[in-house]
Design a protein around this motif. Sequence first.
Motif, mmCIF file in Angstrom:
data_model
loop_
_atom_site.group_PDB
_atom_site.id
_atom_site.type_symbol
_atom_site.label_atom_id
_atom_site.label_comp_id
_atom_site.label_asym_id
_atom_site.label_seq_id
_atom_site.Cartn_x
_atom_site.Cartn_y
_atom_site.Cartn_z
ATOM 1 N N TYR A 181 43.341 27.030 33.172
ATOM 2 C CA TYR A 181 43.043 27.611 34.486
ATOM 3 C C TYR A 181 43.515 26.684 35.610
ATOM 4 O O TYR A 181 42.990 25.590 35.767
ATOM 5 N N TYR A 187 40.944 44.298 36.718
ATOM 6 C CA TYR A 187 40.322 43.315 37.609
ATOM 7 C C TYR A 187 39.916 43.928 38.949
ATOM 8 O O TYR A 187 40.724 44.598 39.617
ATOM 9 N N ARG A 239 45.387 42.018 48.586
ATOM 10 C CA ARG A 239 45.580 40.643 49.096
ATOM 11 C C ARG A 239 45.661 40.647 50.626
ATOM 12 O O ARG A 239 45.082 39.797 51.283
ATOM 13 N N LYS A 256 42.318 40.760 52.273
ATOM 14 C CA LYS A 256 41.389 39.641 52.100
ATOM 15 C C LYS A 256 41.961 38.297 52.481
ATOM 16 O O LYS A 256 41.240 37.398 52.903
ATOM 17 N N LEU A 257 43.267 38.153 52.242
ATOM 18 C CA LEU A 257 43.860 36.819 52.386
ATOM 19 C C LEU A 257 44.762 36.776 53.607
ATOM 20 O O LEU A 257 45.553 37.697 53.829
ATOM 21 N N SER A 276 46.411 27.922 52.638
ATOM 22 C CA SER A 276 47.035 27.546 51.375
ATOM 23 C C SER A 276 46.422 28.341 50.231
ATOM 24 O O SER A 276 46.267 27.835 49.126
ATOM 25 N N SER A 324 43.584 29.924 47.928
ATOM 26 C CA SER A 324 42.294 29.340 47.543
ATOM 27 C C SER A 324 42.366 27.828 47.722
ATOM 28 O O SER A 324 43.204 27.184 47.117
ATOM 29 N N ASN A 384 37.604 27.810 41.170
ATOM 30 C CA ASN A 384 36.289 28.301 40.768
ATOM 31 C C ASN A 384 35.736 27.330 39.727
ATOM 32 O O ASN A 384 36.392 27.072 38.713
ATOM 33 N N PRO A 388 26.745 35.258 40.917
ATOM 34 C CA PRO A 388 27.703 35.918 40.024
ATOM 35 C C PRO A 388 28.303 34.897 39.054
ATOM 36 O O PRO A 388 28.414 33.721 39.388
ATOM 37 N N TYR A 438 30.967 34.483 35.226
ATOM 38 C CA TYR A 438 31.796 35.092 34.187
ATOM 39 C C TYR A 438 31.881 34.113 33.019
ATOM 40 O O TYR A 438 32.285 32.961 33.218
ATOM 41 N N GLN A 461 37.385 35.810 53.038
ATOM 42 C CA GLN A 461 37.409 35.182 51.698
ATOM 43 C C GLN A 461 37.071 33.703 51.901
ATOM 44 O O GLN A 461 37.886 32.932 52.415
ATOM 45 N N LEU A 486 36.889 31.239 50.094
ATOM 46 C CA LEU A 486 37.602 30.227 49.313
ATOM 47 C C LEU A 486 38.833 29.690 50.057
ATOM 48 O O LEU A 486 39.458 28.721 49.627
ATOM 49 N N GLU A 511 41.746 22.851 44.921
ATOM 50 C CA GLU A 511 42.859 23.367 44.128
ATOM 51 C C GLU A 511 44.180 22.902 44.727
ATOM 52 O O GLU A 511 45.149 22.692 44.019
HETATM 53 N N1 EPU Z 1 33.011 35.955 46.581
HETATM 54 C C1 EPU Z 1 32.036 35.912 47.577
HETATM 55 N N2 EPU Z 1 32.413 35.607 48.843
HETATM 56 C C2 EPU Z 1 33.713 35.359 49.174
HETATM 57 C C3 EPU Z 1 34.689 35.378 48.179
HETATM 58 C C4 EPU Z 1 34.323 35.677 46.878
HETATM 59 O O1 EPU Z 1 30.866 36.137 47.317
HETATM 60 O O2 EPU Z 1 33.962 35.087 50.362
HETATM 61 C C5 EPU Z 1 32.615 36.267 45.186
HETATM 62 C C6 EPU Z 1 32.310 37.696 44.918
HETATM 63 O O3 EPU Z 1 31.243 37.723 43.986
HETATM 64 C C7 EPU Z 1 33.557 38.214 44.228
HETATM 65 C C8 EPU Z 1 33.997 36.994 43.466
HETATM 66 O O4 EPU Z 1 33.659 35.919 44.307
HETATM 67 O O5 EPU Z 1 33.252 39.271 43.378
HETATM 68 C C9 EPU Z 1 35.473 36.957 43.157
HETATM 69 O O6 EPU Z 1 36.220 37.069 44.348
HETATM 70 P P1 EPU Z 1 37.777 37.418 44.349
HETATM 71 O O7 EPU Z 1 38.060 38.559 43.452
HETATM 72 O O8 EPU Z 1 38.229 37.497 45.758
HETATM 73 O O9 EPU Z 1 38.437 36.183 43.624
HETATM 74 P P2 EPU Z 1 38.206 34.630 43.688
HETATM 75 O O10 EPU Z 1 37.617 34.185 42.399
HETATM 76 O O11 EPU Z 1 37.504 34.260 44.932
HETATM 77 C C10 EPU Z 1 40.501 34.128 42.519
HETATM 78 C C11 EPU Z 1 41.701 33.272 42.741
HETATM 79 C C12 EPU Z 1 42.620 33.871 43.802
HETATM 80 C C13 EPU Z 1 43.022 35.253 43.337
HETATM 81 C C14 EPU Z 1 41.767 36.088 43.127
HETATM 82 C C15 EPU Z 1 42.065 37.447 42.562
HETATM 83 C C16 EPU Z 1 40.994 31.009 42.224
HETATM 84 C C17 EPU Z 1 40.714 29.647 42.759
HETATM 85 N N3 EPU Z 1 41.322 31.926 43.134
HETATM 86 O O12 EPU Z 1 39.737 34.105 43.724
HETATM 87 O O13 EPU Z 1 43.774 33.053 43.857
HETATM 88 O O14 EPU Z 1 43.871 35.873 44.283
HETATM 89 O O15 EPU Z 1 40.900 35.421 42.163
HETATM 90 O O16 EPU Z 1 42.459 37.329 41.244
HETATM 91 O O17 EPU Z 1 40.924 31.210 41.021
HETATM 92 C C18 EPU Z 1 44.866 31.273 44.983
HETATM 93 O O18 EPU Z 1 44.794 30.652 43.916
HETATM 94 O O19 EPU Z 1 45.392 30.776 46.007
HETATM 95 C C19 EPU Z 1 44.273 32.597 45.068
HETATM 96 C C20 EPU Z 1 44.219 33.279 46.196
#
Ligand code: EPU
Length: 337
Positions: A161, A194, A222, A225-226, A235, A237, A241, A260, A262, A296, A298, A333
């Motif tokens: 990862y 997803y 995207r 959110k991004l 940049s 995320s 995670n 939450p 996984y 978002q 992150l 990251e």
């Molecule tokens: N969530 C929140 N608040 C937020 C953001 C997320 O509560 O502001 C929680 C929610 O529970 C949501 C869960 O996080 O269900 C997952 O959120 P999301 O699907 O947006 O994904 P993420 O885990 O926050 C990862 C990747 C992203 C990628 C998305 C979609 C990492 C570090 N980041 O984000 O990657 O686009 O999944 O697959 O693993 C990147 O690496 O630059 C990037 C954008």
Amino acid sequence: MDIISHYPLKNHNTFGISAFAKEFVQVHTVAELAETLRENYGKKLFILGGGSNMLLTKDIDALVIHVDLKGREVINEADGYAHVKAMAGENWHEFVLYCIENDLGGLENLSLIPGNVGTTPIQNIGAYGTEIKDTFVSCEAMEIATQQLRTFTKEECEFAYRESIFKGVLKDRYVIVSVTFRLTTIHHKINISYGDIAAELTKNGVAVPTIKDVSNAVTAIRQSKLPNPKELGNSGSFFKNPIITAEEFEKASTLHPEMPHYPVSDTRVKVPAGWLIEQSGFKGKRFGDAGVHAKQALVLVNYGNANGQELLDLSKKIQQTVLDNFGISIEAEVNII
Ligand code: EPU
């Protein structure tokens, strides 16, 4: 190849941070790369791709080599698969679109990720249920010390990862020059499990999605959110995670049962850092020109003139608050320079 002194890097990092390279050179061919590495042997070197995964907290006291190698081709095709090779300096999203236009499946879930092809294996980029390792065959890389080209297989890259051998023991030892993927030419493996992809397709009235439909859906999600780095420096995320042990999770979730999570194995659990940051009150917060994206949590953003140190300070404040609140450490990251 001209080496330029005191070169501005503002347009070479998606955070849009003002910083300078002591020296800067752009290489357009593998031969130019080898020559540059040979002629500057012993100097401090810094290899730059798309600049989409780094935070510049100071000027770079090195010769920055911008890898601008271009080209992409289908190198063979058989039994429903094609091997497709792209040079390191190709823009990632343009390459994904090229694959979709040529009906080559496998990269569509990775649409609209900023950066160049050459950096994708370094952190095994991933989004919407897909990672680069799922279609990766090999990459060719040049050893900085010897200028020898070496092919790395998927196993040799040690993908995990957001990790690979190029972030680990081989850090700063190789320059990736090309990457080869194995993509489907027929019977595409559509992956819409997803998050919001299925809902986005339904909204668009798509019942039997093509790879183009999936790419469009991922792109729309995207975009919603991004932030677009051209409009708001970022940049992607900023943090990974966190993957914690079952015991650590038990402890944290007793206090926060709504957290939450996984499962990633029998003993390890992934927790969304975005959630931890949002619950810590940082989502949408702005400190001068450094901030946390409103859609978002992150993603850290540069509203204009934040410097790298301000963004780094904000990231540390977030890390400490999340640790205090949940007992969970979150790790950056992006590469902090
Ligand atoms: N969530 C929140 N608040 C937020 C953001 C997320 O509560 O502001 C929680 C929610 O529970 C949501 C869960 O996080 O269900 C997952 O959120 P999301 O699907 O947006 O994904 P993420 O885990 O926050 C990862 C990747 C992203 C990628 C998305 C979609 C990492 C570090 N980041 O984000 O990657 O686009 O999944 O697959 O693993 C990147 O690496 O630059 C990037 C954008």
